[in-house]
Design a protein around this motif. Sequence first.
Motif, PDB file in Angstrom:
ATOM      1  N   ARG A 141      16.660  13.810 -20.614  1.00  0.00           N
ATOM      2  CA  ARG A 141      17.202  14.973 -21.333  1.00  0.00           C
ATOM      3  C   ARG A 141      16.133  15.774 -22.025  1.00  0.00           C
ATOM      4  O   ARG A 141      15.057  15.257 -22.332  1.00  0.00           O
ATOM      5  CB  ARG A 141      18.196  14.488 -22.396  1.00  0.00           C
ATOM      6  CG  ARG A 141      19.414  13.857 -21.823  1.00  0.00           C
ATOM      7  CD  ARG A 141      20.555  13.874 -22.773  1.00  0.00           C
ATOM      8  NE  ARG A 141      20.136  13.690 -24.161  1.00  0.00           N
ATOM      9  CZ  ARG A 141      20.996  13.649 -25.163  1.00  0.00           C
ATOM     10  NH1 ARG A 141      22.278  13.767 -24.922  1.00  0.00           N
ATOM     11  NH2 ARG A 141      20.581  13.488 -26.383  1.00  0.00           N
ATOM     12  N   GLU A 142      16.464  17.004 -22.276  1.00  0.00           N
ATOM     13  CA  GLU A 142      15.531  17.870 -23.003  1.00  0.00           C
ATOM     14  C   GLU A 142      15.265  17.288 -24.386  1.00  0.00           C
ATOM     15  O   GLU A 142      14.139  17.280 -24.873  1.00  0.00           O
ATOM     16  CB  GLU A 142      16.123  19.269 -23.179  1.00  0.00           C
ATOM     17  CG  GLU A 142      16.359  20.020 -21.884  1.00  0.00           C
ATOM     18  CD  GLU A 142      17.679  19.664 -21.236  1.00  0.00           C
ATOM     19  OE1 GLU A 142      18.305  18.659 -21.646  1.00  0.00           O
ATOM     20  OE2 GLU A 142      18.083  20.354 -20.303  1.00  0.00           O
ATOM     21  N   ILE A 143      16.301  16.779 -24.993  1.00  0.00           N
ATOM     22  CA  ILE A 143      16.125  16.190 -26.315  1.00  0.00           C
ATOM     23  C   ILE A 143      16.463  14.709 -26.199  1.00  0.00           C
ATOM     24  O   ILE A 143      17.634  14.336 -26.197  1.00  0.00           O
ATOM     25  CB  ILE A 143      17.062  16.836 -27.335  1.00  0.00           C
ATOM     26  CG1 ILE A 143      16.949  18.364 -27.235  1.00  0.00           C
ATOM     27  CG2 ILE A 143      16.766  16.343 -28.738  1.00  0.00           C
ATOM     28  CD1 ILE A 143      18.204  19.063 -27.646  1.00  0.00           C
ATOM     29  N   PRO A 144      15.465  13.885 -26.049  1.00  0.00           N
ATOM     30  CA  PRO A 144      15.758  12.468 -25.851  1.00  0.00           C
ATOM     31  C   PRO A 144      16.270  11.831 -27.140  1.00  0.00           C
ATOM     32  O   PRO A 144      15.984  12.310 -28.238  1.00  0.00           O
ATOM     33  CB  PRO A 144      14.402  11.889 -25.464  1.00  0.00           C
ATOM     34  CG  PRO A 144      13.393  12.819 -26.013  1.00  0.00           C
ATOM     35  CD  PRO A 144      14.022  14.172 -26.074  1.00  0.00           C
ATOM     36  N   ILE A 145      17.032  10.747 -26.946  1.00  0.00           N
ATOM     37  CA  ILE A 145      17.458  10.015 -28.137  1.00  0.00           C
ATOM     38  C   ILE A 145      16.279   9.209 -28.672  1.00  0.00           C
ATOM     39  O   ILE A 145      15.332   8.906 -27.943  1.00  0.00           O
ATOM     40  CB  ILE A 145      18.642   9.071 -27.817  1.00  0.00           C
ATOM     41  CG1 ILE A 145      18.295   8.137 -26.656  1.00  0.00           C
ATOM     42  CG2 ILE A 145      19.896   9.860 -27.513  1.00  0.00           C
ATOM     43  CD1 ILE A 145      19.349   7.085 -26.412  1.00  0.00           C
ATOM     44  N   ASP A 146      16.320   8.888 -29.934  1.00  0.00           N
ATOM     45  CA  ASP A 146      15.208   8.181 -30.572  1.00  0.00           C
ATOM     46  C   ASP A 146      15.283   6.673 -30.421  1.00  0.00           C
ATOM     47  O   ASP A 146      14.310   5.973 -30.698  1.00  0.00           O
ATOM     48  CB  ASP A 146      15.202   8.481 -32.087  1.00  0.00           C
ATOM     49  CG  ASP A 146      14.696   9.889 -32.357  1.00  0.00           C
ATOM     50  OD1 ASP A 146      14.040  10.445 -31.449  1.00  0.00           O
ATOM     51  OD2 ASP A 146      14.962  10.409 -33.451  1.00  0.00           O
ATOM     52  N   ARG A 172      19.153  16.651 -35.829  1.00  0.00           N
ATOM     53  CA  ARG A 172      18.032  17.538 -35.589  1.00  0.00           C
ATOM     54  C   ARG A 172      18.420  19.007 -35.747  1.00  0.00           C
ATOM     55  O   ARG A 172      17.599  19.888 -35.616  1.00  0.00           O
ATOM     56  CB  ARG A 172      17.512  17.349 -34.167  1.00  0.00           C
ATOM     57  CG  ARG A 172      17.100  15.929 -33.858  1.00  0.00           C
ATOM     58  CD  ARG A 172      16.302  15.899 -32.576  1.00  0.00           C
ATOM     59  NE  ARG A 172      16.067  14.542 -32.137  1.00  0.00           N
ATOM     60  CZ  ARG A 172      16.960  13.804 -31.505  1.00  0.00           C
ATOM     61  NH1 ARG A 172      18.151  14.307 -31.237  1.00  0.00           N
ATOM     62  NH2 ARG A 172      16.666  12.576 -31.133  1.00  0.00           N
ATOM     63  N   LYS A 197      18.852   7.413 -18.921  1.00  0.00           N
ATOM     64  CA  LYS A 197      19.229   8.828 -18.810  1.00  0.00           C
ATOM     65  C   LYS A 197      19.087   9.543 -20.141  1.00  0.00           C
ATOM     66  O   LYS A 197      18.589  10.658 -20.220  1.00  0.00           O
ATOM     67  CB  LYS A 197      20.698   8.924 -18.364  1.00  0.00           C
ATOM     68  CG  LYS A 197      20.839   9.034 -16.874  1.00  0.00           C
ATOM     69  CD  LYS A 197      21.779  10.136 -16.516  1.00  0.00           C
ATOM     70  CE  LYS A 197      21.115  11.301 -15.865  1.00  0.00           C
ATOM     71  NZ  LYS A 197      21.437  11.467 -14.478  1.00  0.00           N
ATOM     72  N   TYR A 198      19.556   8.894 -21.164  1.00  0.00           N
ATOM     73  CA  TYR A 198      19.560   9.559 -22.469  1.00  0.00           C
ATOM     74  C   TYR A 198      18.176   9.555 -23.112  1.00  0.00           C
ATOM     75  O   TYR A 198      17.879  10.364 -23.970  1.00  0.00           O
ATOM     76  CB  TYR A 198      20.592   8.899 -23.404  1.00  0.00           C
ATOM     77  CG  TYR A 198      21.975   9.472 -23.205  1.00  0.00           C
ATOM     78  CD1 TYR A 198      22.675   9.218 -22.031  1.00  0.00           C
ATOM     79  CD2 TYR A 198      22.567  10.299 -24.153  1.00  0.00           C
ATOM     80  CE1 TYR A 198      23.916   9.765 -21.811  1.00  0.00           C
ATOM     81  CE2 TYR A 198      23.821  10.844 -23.943  1.00  0.00           C
ATOM     82  CZ  TYR A 198      24.492  10.576 -22.774  1.00  0.00           C
ATOM     83  OH  TYR A 198      25.707  11.111 -22.561  1.00  0.00           O
ATOM     84  N   GLY A 202      24.814  13.267 -19.808  1.00  0.00           N
ATOM     85  CA  GLY A 202      23.825  13.586 -20.827  1.00  0.00           C
ATOM     86  C   GLY A 202      23.148  14.918 -20.596  1.00  0.00           C
ATOM     87  O   GLY A 202      22.277  15.307 -21.362  1.00  0.00           O
TER      88      GLY A 202
END
Lengths: 276, 339, 339, 231, 231
Positions: free
Chosen positions: A205-210, D88, A200-201, E199
Motif C-alpha cells: 500500500r501507499e501508506i503501509p501499516i506500522d 496520520r 499486503k497491508y 487494502g
Amino acid sequence: LANEKVIKMSTTTSTQASGLLDVLLPALEKDTGIQVKVIAKGTGAAIRDGRDGNVDVIFVHAKNREQAFVAEGYGTKRYAVMHNDFVILGPQADGARIKGMKEAVPALKQIADSHSLFISRGDDSGTHTKEQALWKATGLQMETVTSTVTKKGKSREISFTHPAGLGQWYLSVGQGMGKTLTIADEKQAYTLADRGTYLKYKYGREIPIDLEILSEGDPKLANPYGVIPINPKRHPHVNYQVAKEFAQWLVSARGQAVIGGYRLLGKQLFYPDAVQ
Amino acid sequence: MRHQYELSQLVQSYGGKEVLHIDHLVLERGRIYGLFGPNGAGKTTLFNLLAFLETPSSGSIIFDGCTVPRSKPGLRLEKFRRQVVMVDQHPIMFSTSVFKNIEFGLKIRGVGRPGRTEIIRRVLELVDLSSYASARADQLSGGETQRLALARALALSPRVLLCDEPTANVDVENQAVIRGLLSRINRDQGCTILFTSHDRLQAAGLADETFVLEKGRLVSTSHENIFSCSAAPEQGVCLLQEKTRFFLPRGCLQPLGRSRIHLNPEKYTLERGPEPTPAPGVLHGRISLLLEEGERIRVAVNTGTMVTVFLSREEYQRHRLLIGDPVTLRFGGDGVEWL
Amino acid sequence: MRHQYELSQLVQSYGGKEVLHIDHLVLERGRIYGLFGPNGAGKTTLFNLLAFLETPSSGSIIFDGCTVPRSKPGLRLEKFRRQVVMVDQHPIMFSTSVFKNIEFGLKIRGVGRPGRTEIIRRVLELVDLSSYASARADQLSGGETQRLALARALALSPRVLLCDEPTANVDVENQAVIRGLLSRINRDQGCTILFTSHDRLQAAGLADETFVLEKGRLVSTSHENIFSCSAAPEQGVCLLQEKTRFFLPRGCLQPLGRSRIHLNPEKYTLERGPEPTPAPGVLHGRISLLLEEGERIRVAVNTGTMVTVFLSREEYQRHRLLIGDPVTLRFGGDGVEWL
Amino acid sequence: MNFFTASFSSAIQLVFSLDPELLTVVKVSLRVSCLSTLLASVLGIPLGFFIAHGHLPAKRLIITLLNSLLALPTVVIGLFVYGFISRRGLFGSLDLLYTQNAIIIGQVILITPLVTALIVAAISRIDERYAKTARTLGATSLQTAVVIFREARFGICAAVISAFGRVISEIGISMMLGGNIKGFTRTMTTAMALEYDKGSFTLAIALGLVLMTISLAMNVLFNLVQGRGRL
Amino acid sequence: MNFFTASFSSAIQLVFSLDPELLTVVKVSLRVSCLSTLLASVLGIPLGFFIAHGHLPAKRLIITLLNSLLALPTVVIGLFVYGFISRRGLFGSLDLLYTQNAIIIGQVILITPLVTALIVAAISRIDERYAKTARTLGATSLQTAVVIFREARFGICAAVISAFGRVISEIGISMMLGGNIKGFTRTMTTAMALEYDKGSFTLAIALGLVLMTISLAMNVLFNLVQGRGRL
Ligand SMILES: Nc1ncnc2c1ncn2[C@@H]1O[C@H](COP(=O)(O)OP(=O)(O)OP(=O)(O)O)[C@@H](O)[C@H]1O
Ligand SMILES: Nc1ncnc2c1ncn2[C@@H]1O[C@H](COP(=O)(O)OP(=O)(O)OP(=O)(O)O)[C@@H](O)[C@H]1O
Ligand SMILES: [Mg+2]
Ligand SMILES: [Mg+2]
C-alpha cells in the motif's frame, strides 16, 4: 452461457483479497477450460452457502468445520490444498516485549499479563478460531459468552471464549482481517493475522501499516486451506464433475506449483500441502 | 411631512414585460385611496411594491420620509413591513385555526397572551366571524376567507392598509360592514388605506381620492365607458360591444380592426327625449340607473350597451330625470378616445 | 322530461356540522339560475354536489333522469362530470401555459389537434385573452385567472355550467362581456347555467330564476335588507348596524342581545317627504339609488344605513322619485322578520 | 426458508431475555442514529431552505450536484473520513477513529445531502403566497421560514424519517469508522453483519427484526410528537 | 491524506484507460440500478398515490408502517431474499441466487418503501383543488392522477433520484445476493469493497469517484429529460 465448464465457488475473502485467485484461476482455465465464478465471504457464510447448495464447491480455512461438513454429507471429500501461517503482530514499541518469541502461547500470555491492547477479529472466522485455541492454551482465566439460538425448534448454544479483560485491553471487533489490521494499526495494538493479509497491508500500500511481526514460526500457527466439492447426493443440481475436476487440479502437481510459485511482493504466501 | 408614500419612476417588469410604470405619485397620510383599472392593469403588482413584498425593477419608493432600500438578499425590510399590511386578492390562510391565523402577526409583534386574545376576539367580532375562532382557517368559504384576511390585518393596527378587492366574494351585508370598518379605522386610527375594486358603486362613497391604472400606467380616464369596438360595414360607424351602432364624431378616425373606445362620462351633453336621426357622436337610450355619488349623480343609460355619464346635482335637479326616461347623449370629438 | 336536476333531501355535513340541507329542488334544462346567499350559506357546497365533485352526506340527485349513484371508491362519475363543468370561486390553474390549461379538457374528450387549436383560439378571444395563450397560467392576475377559468369551461361546451361568482375580480368591461357570454351560450347551445353572485345589480338581468340560500337552506326571503341589530336603551327600539334607530312595529319582539333583522323590501309603504315624529316601523331617509330591474325599480334609501325597497313601474311613475328626495318607509309587523 | 420462523422466535427470545449485550448494541445504535439524524437535520434543513428559497443564480445546477451526492457510497465516505481522522490524518490527534463520534461524522456526511435534497423538494412546492402572507404580517425571514416549515411539515418529516431509516440501517460507515468494537461501537447493523459472516443467519435476522421493531417504535413516537392535522 | 490526490489521478487514469473490466463493472452497476429504480418506481409511485389519495381508513397507520420499513437493513433484505431463492428455498429451482436479477429483487425491496413514502409526502401537499379542477374538466381517475403528478413532479423526481442514489451506492444486497462475481455481478460498489478489502484504498476511492461522475451524468441527463419549469 450454457458452458458445462462453469462452476460457482464460495471462498473466504483471504484467497481473493490476497490475489492468489487472480493467478490460480487463469492457469486453471488454460489447463482445463474450467471457469470459476468466485463468491468471497466470511468462512461461516461460505460454508453456509455450501450447505444450502448455492455453489458447487467451497474453498475455506477452518479444518474442523470442514471435516464436520464432509461428515454430515454436505461435501464429498476435503482436499487439503495448502496452508499459510498466522503471525502475531504488534507495535514497534512492543510494550509486552514478545519480539522474537518462537512460541505463540507464551507470547499471548505476556500480552495479557501486561494488559497491552489486543484486537481480536471476534467473527468466528478461521483466524478467530485459531486465536481462541491459543488463548485457551495459555491457561489464563477465560470467560465464555454464550448466546442461545433457536434453530429448527431446537435451541443451540453459540459460545465465545476470550480472556478476562474484554473491553479493557481485549477488543473484539467482529470484522474481516483487513479491517482488523487497520484497527490494530490505528490503535497500535497487538493482533493475530494471516501472513498474506499482513504482507499486503505492510508492503502493498501507499501508506503501509506500522505493525511488525513479533512472533512467527510456531507450528501451532499453521493455517490450512481445504477445498470441498458439494455432495451431489444432497444437491443433485450441482456441477459435481467439474467441481471434482477443479479440486483435483488444485492438488495436482500443476496446481500445487502455481500455488507454491505465487509471490506477493516477492514473498511466498501459501505453501502447497499436497506435494508429494 | 404628510406624505405616506412618494413613488418616482417606479417600474416593475416580469420576464421583460413591463407591467407597471408610475412616473410620479404621492399618497398622503390618513387618506383613503381607491385604485381602479381593468384586469392585468398592474394593481396587485403596485400593491406588492407598496407592501415591500417585491422589489421594483427600477425606481424608488419613499415611505414616511425614508427611502426604501432596494432589496438585496438578507436585507431586512421588516421595519417597513411592520407598518404596512396587505390583504391579498385571494388571501391565503395558514393551515391552522382561525384564531392562530390572527395570532401570528400579534405574536411576532410581541403582544402578550391576554392582549392577543382580547384583540382577536375584537377583530373577529368586527367581521362577524366570532363563532369560527377554532375552525380550520383553510376550509372557510370564499367570503369568510376574505373577511378573516381583513380581520388578520386589522388586528395589527397597521399605519397603512392595502386591500386588494376587499369586498369581492363578500356578501352584501358584510360588504357594508367592511366599508364601514375601513372608514372607521381610517377615522379613528388615522390609518392610510388603499383599496382596489372593480365595483365603482360600492367603492364610490369610501375613497377620498381615486386613481386609475391602465396597462401599468396611471391614466386620467375614469375607466368608465370603455367598450370593445369593431368597425361596422358603413363608413365612420362602429359597433360598441358588437351591439350598439355609434357614429363616430367628426375628426375621430377608427384604428383598423377591433379596438377599445373610451367615451368620457364628463365630456358630453345630455338632452331629454330621443333624437330621431342617427348623427355623429350621438347615442340614445333610456335611463336605467341613477345613483348619488358624492356631489354628483351617476346616470346609466341603456343604449343597447350600458353607457354611464355623470351629472352635477344642479343639472340633475334641472332635468328631473326618471328611470326609464328616454335621453340623448352627444359626445364631441374630445369626449371620444381610442385605447 | 325537462328536468336537468332533481334534488331531494340533499344534505352535506362537514365534521358533523350540517352546511347544506335542501328538501326538494328542481332545476330545468336550458335555463339560467342565480344562487344568492350570505357567506357560508352553502352555495359553493351545493355547486360541488351538482358538479358531482363531492358526495352528499345523504339525499339524492337525479341528473337528466338518471339517479346519480352515491360515490364509492372506484366508482366512475366521469359520465356525469363530462356534462357539467364547474368554474371555481378561486379557480386554480395547472402550472402550464394558458393554452395547455384549456387544451386539457379537450384532449380528454378526444378532440383532435386542429379542432383543439381552433376551439382554444375561439374561447380565448371570447374572454379577451388571445394575447396570453403562451403565458404561464398560474401567474395571471386575479381577473385574468377568472376569465381563463371560464374560457376553459366554455371550450368543453358542457350541458350544464356552474359558475361560482363568475364576475368577482373581473373588471367592469369584462363583467359585461361575461354576462353576455353566459346568456349567449344559454341561448345558442341551450346550456343550463347556474351562477352565484353577491352582486344583485349585476346579476339581475341575467338569471331567469333566482334562489336564496341561508344557513344551508333554501329560503324565500330575497336576502336584501338584512341588518345586524342590537337593542337600543329605549324600549322597543333597536339599532340597525349600530347606527340607525328603528322603532319596532307593534307585535314584534326583539330577541335578546345582538341578532339579525330582515326588512322585507316588498312589504312596506312609501310616502314622499319626511315624517317628523319617530313611529313604530318607520324609517326615513333620502333616495340614493334608483335602478331598473326587469319590471320593477330598485330604490335604495339612505336612512343612515342603506335600505332597499322595490317599486313597480306604475308606483314609481306615480311618485316620480328623484335622487335625493326625502321619503318615509313604513314597515308593518309582517314586513319585519328575525333571523 | 424455515429460518424465518426460527428467527422470529429467536427475536422474541432475544428481546425478552433482555440480554445486556443486546441492550448495549441497541443503545449504541439509537444514540448514533439519533445524533447523526439530528445533526444532519440541523445542517440540511436550513441548507435546503436556502437552496429552495434563496435567489441563487445556479439553483438548478446546485440541485443536480446535490442529487448526485445522494449516490455517495459508504465506502467512499468511510475512506474519506478515515483519511482525516486516522492517526496520520489531519485530525489524528483527536483520537476519533473507532469511536461512536466517528460513525456520526460519517453518517452525517452520508445523509446531509439526502435531507437537503428532500427538503428542497418539500419546500419548493409550498405556494409562495404563504411566505408573502407571513411577510406582510410582519414576519422576519426566520419567522417566515417557520411558517413555510409548518406548511411543509409533512415533507420535512418524511425527509427526516428517511434519513433516520438510512442511518439506522447503514452498515458500511459504522463498520469502517466505528470498527464494530464489542460494547463500544457495535451497532445493530454491524452485529447483524457479523452474525451473517459467521453464517448464523437466524441471529442476523432476529437482530433485524428487533431493529425493525425499534424503528417502528421510533416512528410511532415521531407520529405522536408530530401531532394531528393534515398530512 | 495524500491518497485523495493519488485517488484522483488513479480515477482519471481508470476512466481514460477505458479498461474493459471497468466498463463491465459500470455496465452491471448501471443496469442493475436503473432496472431496480424503474421497478421500484412502477410499484411505489402508484402505491404512494393510492395511499395519499385513496380514502383509506388507516392512512396514518400505513404511513407509519411504511416509514418504519425505511429502516430495513440490507442484511435483513439480503437474508430474506436468500431464504427464498437459495437452492433450498421456495424459488430455488429458478437458480436466481448470485445473478443480477437477485440483486434487482433485493434492491426493489429496499427502495420501494422509500419511493412510496416520498411519493406520499410529495403528493399529500398538492392542493386538492388540482384534482377537483381536473375532475370537473372531465378527467378520469387516471387522468386526474396525471395532473397531480405533473404538479408534484419535482417531489416525484426527488423520490426517484433518492432511490437511484440509494441503489447505485448500495453494497450489502449486491454483495449477498449478487456474490460479487467478476464479470457477472460485480458492481462498482462491490468492486470498491473488494479493493478496500485488498487494502488498495486508492483504487477504492478512485472507483468511488468514477461512480460519483456517473451519478452526476445520470442526474444531468435526468434534469434534461425533466425539462424546464418550476422546481
Ligand atoms: N409573477 C408574474 N410573472 C409574470 N407575469 C405576471 C406575474 N404577476 C403578474 N403578471 C402579469 O402582470 C400583469 C399585471 O398583473 P396584476 O396582478 O398586477 O393585475 P391586476 O391589476 O391586479 O389585475 P386584476 O384586476 O385582474 O387583479 C398581468 O398581465 C399579469 O399577467
Ligand atoms: N371542507 C370543509 N370542511 C369544513 N367546513 C367547510 C368545508 N367547506 C366548507 N365549509 C364550511 O361550510 C360552510 C358553507 O361553505 P360554502 O363554501 O358552501 O359557502 P358559500 O355559500 O360558498 O360562501 P361564500 O359566499 O363565502 O363563498 C362555511 O361555513 C364553511 O366554513
Ligand atoms: Mg389583482
Ligand atoms: Mg363560495
